[in-house]
Scaffold this motif. Structure first.
Motif, short mmCIF file in Angstrom:
data_model
loop_
_atom_site.label_atom_id
_atom_site.label_comp_id
_atom_site.label_asym_id
_atom_site.label_seq_id
_atom_site.Cartn_x
_atom_site.Cartn_y
_atom_site.Cartn_z
N HIS A 30 0.88 -1.20 -0.03
CA HIS A 30 -0.16 -0.22 -0.03
C HIS A 30 0.82 1.32 -0.03
CE1 HIS A 30 -3.88 1.98 0.93
NE2 HIS A 30 -3.16 2.93 1.71
N THR A 31 0.38 2.33 -0.59
CA THR A 31 1.17 3.51 -0.86
C THR A 31 0.94 4.71 -0.11
OG1 THR A 31 0.01 4.14 -2.89
CG2 THR A 31 2.14 3.00 -3.31
N LEU A 84 1.45 -5.20 6.54
CA LEU A 84 1.41 -4.00 5.68
C LEU A 84 2.82 -3.75 5.25
CD1 LEU A 84 -0.82 -1.70 7.93
CD2 LEU A 84 -1.59 -2.74 5.92
N LEU A 104 4.49 -0.73 3.31
CA LEU A 104 4.05 0.65 3.35
C LEU A 104 5.06 1.24 2.36
CD1 LEU A 104 2.52 1.51 6.42
CD2 LEU A 104 1.40 1.05 4.53
N PRO A 140 5.31 4.87 1.47
CA PRO A 140 4.82 6.33 1.65
C PRO A 140 5.71 7.26 1.00
CG PRO A 140 5.43 5.58 3.66
CD PRO A 140 5.70 4.47 2.77
N THR A 157 1.05 8.81 6.28
CA THR A 157 -0.15 7.57 6.11
C THR A 157 -1.03 7.26 7.47
OG1 THR A 157 1.69 5.81 6.57
CG2 THR A 157 1.01 6.49 4.08
N LEU A 186 -0.08 6.00 10.42
CA LEU A 186 0.14 4.55 10.78
C LEU A 186 -0.35 4.33 12.37
CD1 LEU A 186 1.87 2.21 9.73
CD2 LEU A 186 3.77 2.93 11.06
N CYS A 188 4.52 -4.58 10.37
CA CYS A 188 4.31 -3.51 9.18
C CYS A 188 5.89 -3.12 8.87
CB CYS A 188 3.80 -2.22 10.04
SG CYS A 188 3.68 -0.95 8.96
N LYS A 203 7.97 -0.41 6.22
CA LYS A 203 8.02 0.85 5.65
C LYS A 203 8.95 1.22 5.13
CE LYS A 203 6.50 5.48 7.77
NZ LYS A 203 7.81 6.07 7.73
N ASP A 222 4.96 9.06 11.70
CA ASP A 222 4.55 7.59 11.13
C ASP A 222 5.83 6.74 11.69
OD1 ASP A 222 1.99 7.77 9.96
OD2 ASP A 222 2.98 8.09 7.94
#
Length: 887
Positions: A436-437, A489, A491, A493, A497, A499, A513, A515, A719
């Motif tokens: 996901h972005t 997740l 990510l 970004p 986002t 988080l 998660c 990132k 985040d």
């Protein structure tokens, strides 16, 4: 230092240390006089004065903590460096010996009053433990045995207590009364990592099948059969070591006892001789009394404009073909039983039929994101081997299909709902991999607004920013747990986002998660793929419930980690893998007895990767004591730090940063003051006396306070702070140890003819030489710092250029140059990465370059940003706090 005036040490008169006589240091011998008399047993020697025996000589170039090598005349400080030398000395202080305030020459501050070499050293403690207990066997047949440190290599031989790799306690000699805990403030806590990866030579817990009636259990407390249960009445009944209830032995399980009152088959049965083992569960332990189906992995890919533009979608689809060959499988099985499915999404959801009977994959679009449903059942989840050609075709087509997309707004709530519905429809547990972005701002369930305000971090209002802005993702996470659906997740970004909000779906489900901020496939691609690769193939359990049972007199209370609890006893985990730990506190219900000891049993009911329902059981037996000294002697500092850090992270969501920091300082001071009062020999109050096994507690406590996960200032993105807090919450003891006190290795000291690693050095700029090269890692970040005057041949052999100034520090890879030193350095970097749960990106930092400020941030013994204390200052403050408590 906490409001102290410059160059003063908390209100002490010049040249004295908090009430100690002039020229003495915390009650050590006066300067020039040898320290007489050994310390009290089991305690660290009081500190010697600067210039006393064993102290480093004070030389003219001595720096302030946090400063680099002495700067040449007229040189400006490097970027990110505090303005060190050149500041006038504090009021009434003379320049140090041999340091005339020369013209154009930086005027040096007065020499330090405390020599850091006289402080308890983490490196010394680690190396001593390696020397005393390294490469040996650790037998678990004794009650209350303290294991070697997590930094020591040793082999565990399970003989009744579970391996310390799976379960560690903050203490192995529990106090008989609650009053001892109240006085000492020591945490009684346990860190359990039930699926921890074991090194070569150690065996996974064996699987035991007790037939259609299931595992043998105590009738009253339901504890599982273990080596500490006592058989009585000739073996026809057994007495539970947890609740003392006597239970009949089922006829099929009966065996007579030998002359030692042990069962004759004791060593043939894992549950009677080992600390860790597994039972095959019966349908009584399954949902709806049906055995589960094998789990599934669903890959859900954001195909909005940003995902395509950064190269994420293209890279992921290319690599998934090989990653799918790595799916976890049961020991001995040729292929994995896990089924896979694929979804892409932007403002609508696209499901794919990859049935092996099809020549080409079929796309089914769900555009009503307010009411998500499964558009197909058959053909969505398949075995990779059955549908290989269709899957490969789909992965080739996805980047082409969305190559020209102009969709920029994305959603997340309906994506998780879609994955959850798919697993429910297939009636199996599993995991969603969501790539996901951006902040989900599209008009769909779970829509969020941008509420970022970095100025709030570090203030009383930061908890509003670190807590979810809506209950939507929390509720969704709970729904996922109920269905055994875990969420990871990934990510990518370019902006905020939230988080703290969306991260709830991964933290509540036992997920993880990742990132990758400002992701570009060319630069960050390797890190992303390595993380994904490890995630897919590591040992994992699904749809798990963990329950802790304790012997009479104690009970498990507060639990910390990434999971959900719908009641006070069951820890529910949609998945739990080898990198996740659950930490729980233990409290007294009643008095304990030294004779009986204390017992803990952690049982995890889960579905294996092949779809088998099993129980993994870990047992730990501990001593009990009525003497403070016995309790302090059995403590394990690394586990205490794991507990204290998680306790502080949890408090960040409800309390304010100042109160949390003060709470940590006060608790540490109380722990050490109680030791001083009850266990240490009588000595001058000017001495700081620390328990031998906890002499690093002040240092590590200061490291928690300074860490980005807790310290939070406007220098760190919101985040990132939320991400670090979630990461710390699920850390096992080795991960939290290196995160709070990073490892710093002098690479220039490598011996080309030996594979032995150089001994690590302390995390302080004073330890760095401008002719040296150092590797620093904390499990999340990896740096190589290069001094400006590193010998030319070393630079040539490793970096392929003639001087440090020519090294391309933009590069994140070391050159493949075929010589001994280059091979060794690359091998060390690879080895460090392999041992950590996340793949660490390599950052090269040249001395005095702009990035040096970021690197120095991890030198935790020095003064930090936000005026956080150096180790020396913090220890002085801690001494003052202890003295206040004692008087």
């Amino acid at each position: 230092m906490m409001g102290a005036p410059p160059n003063s040490m908390m209100g002490a008169p010049p040249n004295s240390m908090m009430g100690a006589p002039p020229n003495s240091m915390m009650g050590g011998a006066p300067v020039g006089q040898l320290y007489q008399g050994g310390p009290a047993t089991g305690q660290t020697p009081p500190m010697s004065p600067v210039g006393g025996p064993g102290a480093r000589p004070q030389y003219a170039g001595m720096q302030n903590p946090g400063m680099g090598p002495p700067m040449g005349p007229g040189m400006p400080p490097g970027p990110g460096m505090p303005p060190g030398p050149g500041m006038p000395p504090g009021p009434g202080m003379q320049p140090g010996p041999g340091m005339p305030p020369g013209q154009g020459m930086a005027q040096q501050p007065a020499p330090r009053r405390l020599d850091p070499d006289q402080m308890p050293s983490p490196i010394q403690v680690i190396e001593d433990d390696k020397k005393n207990r390294g490469n040996e066997q650790f037998m678990t047949n004794s009650r209350g045995l303290v294991p070697p440190l997590v930094t020591t290599q040793f082999q565990v031989i399970d003989q009744g207590n579970a391996s310390p790799r799976m379960i560690r306690s903050t203490m192995y000699n529990l106090p008989c009364t609650q009053d001892m805990i109240k006085q000492s403030q020591l945490p009684m806590a346990v860190v359990a990592c039930p699926f921890s990866e074991l090194p070569e030579g150690e065996f996974p817990p064996p699987l035991v099948d007790h037939g259609p009636n299931g595992p043998i259990r105590c009738n009253r407390c339901k504890a599982y059969m273990c080596p500490f249960m006592q058989f009585v009445d000739g073996g026809r009944r057994f007495q539970c070591n947890f609740c003392n209830c006597v239970t009949e032995v089922p006829p099929e399980y009966f065996q007579p006892l030998d002359h030692m009152r042990k069962r004759v088959d004791m060593y043939e049965r894992a549950e009677l001789s080992l600390g860790a083992y597994e039972f095959l569960a019966t349908t009584d332990y399954c949902k709806n009394n049906e055995f589960p189906k094998p789990p599934a992995f669903i890959f859900m890919i954001d195909v909005t404009y940003q995902s395509i533009k950064t190269g994420m979608v293209d890279l992921l689809c290319k690599e998934l073909k090989t990653i799918l060959d790595q799916l976890p499988r049961e020991h001995g099985n040729k292929e994995s039983a896990i089924r896979v499915g694929f979804v892409t999404y932007n403002s609508t959801l696209h499901f794919y039929n990859i049935n092996s009977a099809l020549a080409q994959p079929q796309m089914l679009v769900v555009s009503d994101v307010h009411d998500v449903f499964m558009p197909l059942l058959d053909g969505f989840l398949v075995k990779v081997s059955d549908s290989r050609a269709v899957i490969d075709s789909l992965l080739d087509q996805i980047p082409e299909m969305f190559a020209d997309t102009r969709e920029t707004e994305s959603m997340l709530g309906p994506v998780v709902q879609a994955g959850l519905e798919a697993l429910k429809a297939a009636n199996c547990a599993g995991k969603l991999f969501i790539f996901h972005t951006s902040l989900p701002i599209a008009d769909a369930p779970g829509k969020l607004k941008n509420r970022d305000d970095r100025k709030l971090l570090g203030t009383e209002k930061e908890k509003t920013l670190l807590s979810p802005q809506t209950g939507f993702y929390t509720k969704l996470g709970q729904d996922c747990v109920a269905a055994g659906c875990s969420v990871d997740l990934f990510l990518f970004p370019n902006a905020y986002t939230d988080l703290a909000t969306i991260g709830q779906v991964s933290s509540l489900t036992g997920g993880q998660c990742y990132k990758y901020t400002y992701f570009q496939a060319s630069a960050e691609g390797e890190r992303f793929l390595q993380d994904l690769n490890r995630n897919v193939k590591r040992p994992i359990a699904f749809d798990a419930v963990m329950r802790v049972r304790t012997s009479t007199g104690i009970r498990a209370t507060d639990f910390h980690g990434n999971f959900f609890m719908s009641n006070t006893v069951d820890v529910e985990l949609a998945s739990i893998d080898c990198d996740k730990a659950v930490t729980f506190e233990i409290k007294h219900d009643d008095k304990l007895s030294e004779e009986n000891g204390a017992y803990i049993q952690v049982a995890v009911l889960y579905t294996s990767v092949s779809g088998q329902r099993r129980l993994r059981v870990l047992n730990l037996s501990m001593n009990c004591c009525s003497q403070m000294a016995d309790m302090y002697r059995s403590c394990e500092t690394d586990t205490i730090i794991n507990f204290l850090s998680k306790h502080a992270m949890k408090a960040s969501l409800t309390s304010n940063p100042k109160a949390i920091r003060e709470g940590l300082v006060n608790r540490t001071a109380q722990i050490l003051a109680c030791y001083r009062k009850n266990c240490a020999n009588q000595s001058s109050q000017g001495q700081l006396i620390l328990p031998e096994c906890m002499k690093l507690l002040p240092l590590y406590c200061n490291c928690i306070i300074k860490s980005d996960a807790l310290q939070g200032s406007s220098e760190i993105m919101t985040d990132d702070r939320s991400w670090l807090m979630q990461a710390v919450m699920s850390m096992d003891v080795p991960s939290s140890h290196v995160y709070f006190y990073p490892r710093l290795l002098p690479l220039h000291e490598l011996n080309p003819d030996s594979n032995v690693l150089p001994v690590a050095i302390r995390c302080s700029a004073d330890r760095l030489s401008d002719t040296g090269v150092y590797l620093l890692e904390n499990g999340l970040s990896l740096f190589i710092w290069i001094g400006l005057h590193v010998p030319q041949d070393w630079v040539q052999q490793v970096f392929g250029v003639n001087s440090a100034a020519q090294i391309n520090i933009e590069s994140q890879k070391l050159l493949q140059i075929d010589n001994k030193i280059s091979n060794q350095v690359r091998s060390i970097v690879d080895d460090v990465r392999k041992k950590r749960p996340r793949y660490m990106k390599l950052t090269l930092v040249r001395q005095r370059d702009a990035l040096e400020g970021w690197f120095r941030h991890f030198l935790v013994e020095d003064k930090g940003s936000n005026a956080t204390a150096s180790y020396v200052d913090f220890l002085c403050h801690m001494h003052k706090e202890i003295r206040n408590l004692l008087t």
